[in-house]
Design an enzyme around this catalytic site. Sequence first.
Site, short mmCIF file in Angstrom:
data_model
loop_
_atom_site.label_atom_id
_atom_site.label_comp_id
_atom_site.label_asym_id
_atom_site.label_seq_id
_atom_site.Cartn_x
_atom_site.Cartn_y
_atom_site.Cartn_z
N GLN A 42 -4.31 7.49 6.45
CA GLN A 42 -4.88 6.99 7.73
C GLN A 42 -4.86 7.90 8.80
O GLN A 42 -4.15 8.88 8.96
CB GLN A 42 -4.42 5.69 7.87
CG GLN A 42 -2.84 5.69 7.75
CD GLN A 42 -2.01 4.55 7.54
OE1 GLN A 42 -2.71 3.48 7.32
NE2 GLN A 42 -0.67 4.65 7.00
N ASP A 97 7.29 1.61 10.89
CA ASP A 97 7.86 1.86 12.45
C ASP A 97 9.26 1.61 12.71
O ASP A 97 9.60 1.94 13.72
CB ASP A 97 7.11 0.92 13.22
CG ASP A 97 7.12 -0.56 12.92
OD1 ASP A 97 8.39 -1.03 12.89
OD2 ASP A 97 6.11 -1.57 12.35
N GLU A 116 8.13 3.88 2.53
CA GLU A 116 6.89 3.74 3.32
C GLU A 116 6.14 4.87 2.44
O GLU A 116 6.61 5.87 2.26
CB GLU A 116 7.17 3.82 4.64
CG GLU A 116 6.24 4.58 5.50
CD GLU A 116 4.85 3.72 5.71
OE1 GLU A 116 5.48 2.76 6.11
OE2 GLU A 116 3.99 3.90 5.53
N ASP A 148 4.46 5.23 -2.85
CA ASP A 148 3.74 3.92 -2.91
C ASP A 148 4.54 2.75 -3.52
O ASP A 148 5.21 2.90 -4.46
CB ASP A 148 2.65 4.42 -3.95
CG ASP A 148 1.76 3.02 -4.08
OD1 ASP A 148 1.95 1.92 -3.93
OD2 ASP A 148 0.52 3.48 -4.59
N GLY A 149 4.60 1.83 -2.51
CA GLY A 149 5.28 0.73 -2.92
C GLY A 149 5.04 0.06 -4.18
O GLY A 149 6.10 -0.54 -5.01
N ASP A 166 6.61 -5.39 4.56
CA ASP A 166 6.15 -5.45 5.93
C ASP A 166 4.78 -4.46 5.81
O ASP A 166 4.86 -3.28 6.14
CB ASP A 166 7.29 -4.71 6.52
CG ASP A 166 6.85 -4.34 8.15
OD1 ASP A 166 5.70 -4.93 8.51
OD2 ASP A 166 7.64 -3.88 8.76
N SER A 167 3.70 -4.97 5.55
CA SER A 167 2.53 -4.24 5.24
C SER A 167 1.48 -4.32 6.37
O SER A 167 1.63 -5.29 7.10
CB SER A 167 1.82 -4.73 3.99
OG SER A 167 1.12 -5.97 4.14
#
Lengths: 286, 286
Positions: A42, A97, A116, A148-149, A166-167
């Site tokens: 992204q 974050d 993450e 990748d979770g 926490d997406s």
Amino acid sequence: MMIKGVFAWDGEHWLFDPEDRFGFRATWKVNRVLAKADSDFQEVAVIETEGFGKALVLDGVVQTTEKDGFIYNEMITHIPLAAHPKPADVCIIGGGDGGAAREALKYPVQSVDMVEIDPKVVEFSRRYLPEVAGDGEPDPRLRFVYEDGTRFVKKRAQAYDVIVVDSSDPVGPAAVLFEKPFYQDAKQVLKEGGILVCQSESPIFHPDVLKRVHHTLGELFPVVRTYLAAIPTYPGGVWSFTLASLGPDPLQSDGHRLVMNENRYVNRDIWESCFRLPQYVKELLD
Amino acid sequence: MMIKGVFAWDGEHWLFDPEDRFGFRATWKVNRVLAKADSDFQEVAVIETEGFGKALVLDGVVQTTEKDGFIYNEMITHIPLAAHPKPADVCIIGGGDGGAAREALKYPVQSVDMVEIDPKVVEFSRRYLPEVAGDGEPDPRLRFVYEDGTRFVKKRAQAYDVIVVDSSDPVGPAAVLFEKPFYQDAKQVLKEGGILVCQSESPIFHPDVLKRVHHTLGELFPVVRTYLAAIPTYPGGVWSFTLASLGPDPLQSDGHRLVMNENRYVNRDIWESCFRLPQYVKELLD
């Protein structure tokens, strides 16, 4: 330097929320773009806004800000951690974050694994957003896993007491984190009596998402509780979280395990009130 | 037909919230303007938005919408009316959209006086916004008074059990409704054990207003309680109300007097939770 979603207007720059399904968009005045990069996943940016201080922006969508990031980060961590009688090992899926990890580490946990997918989010947050991520020495209990979770949770079993999902929104890389296969795998990674919590979007703007998450978790876990918080920078202001537990029910606790350490949102009153839902949300979930 | 705050953009029309003190503006896609007039006080308009249905707009500021007006209207009336053991006579200052009056009339009251400075607001709301104002036969207990609320409360004494100050923001005609002289006069109009409630703005965007209202009412009333609700269309999403009482303390009641009659927000859970404040609001008011 321009990023997605920012438009020049009358000599100023404004970031427009892409949420337009309901013909409603929040806009932020942008003083400057501090950093921007296209990661494998992204567009990752940190901007300085006029009113909310610095903000992390992914593909044009504000994720967290200096001014109100504390509300989300405290709510997604303190509630499950205080609901668990002895949370030793914690896993955060997403949360690049660093805000959720910072809150989790306020508890006497043994380990926090932060999984993450996008290293660029972690790098930018640590470098440009220490107000959210924290700027002290790295806590030795915290481990970063760049993966990748959904894959990460397939490889382990009964490893964690609390999993915090926490997406970002259920579009792009985070979409799979709202699906049943992921919840099934995540359940296997929980130890006995473990708790999973996820952000489950806005009951006003995404009632279908909240309803589906609540229902799907209800098929897998004996205890499912949705709770709310008022978060100014998220569309609609009111945000939902859904907690799924293999054992402890937060409604049976008085919240005495909440750690109060420079909290700015969560306290015992919030514990007592956040699970109490307005009529329209109750009816949505029934 | 154009109204204040609406801009053409890419062939669409968008209403921009004028709140720019914090560089944050909500925007609504406008399908059409249903009615517009310049009254003696302000530009009064009813628009049809893409996502929130019809909306009442005063001087370019969204006051209430079909989609979420119920939250504000239920919170500003049910809480004080259920806090009072026997509310017979109710006065609403402002509230020209009719939504608060509609909720108040769900209680077994004897009279509701609606004191609205601007007849155009009432006229437009009744004609174009029956979804908020109600479209049944006028209730014989409801009386419309077209007068400045500050003047109205000077002419009476001990007339009401509950006064609801349903004002717009503290700019323009409503500014005086946030000042001590008005609260002093309003107190004189309350019967023994009476309750006054007012909307006291956003704790995030207008913390100074909330703090001042809370403090000023505390100088005049023995019981002052601030409560919150999450209202998507108001800037910041979280909104405050402040209740000032000459007698009953809502914290001493379990909310059993709440009338549940097609409520979509208020229920016993909201009663139990709305006075419980996040840490940052507690610290603001302390």
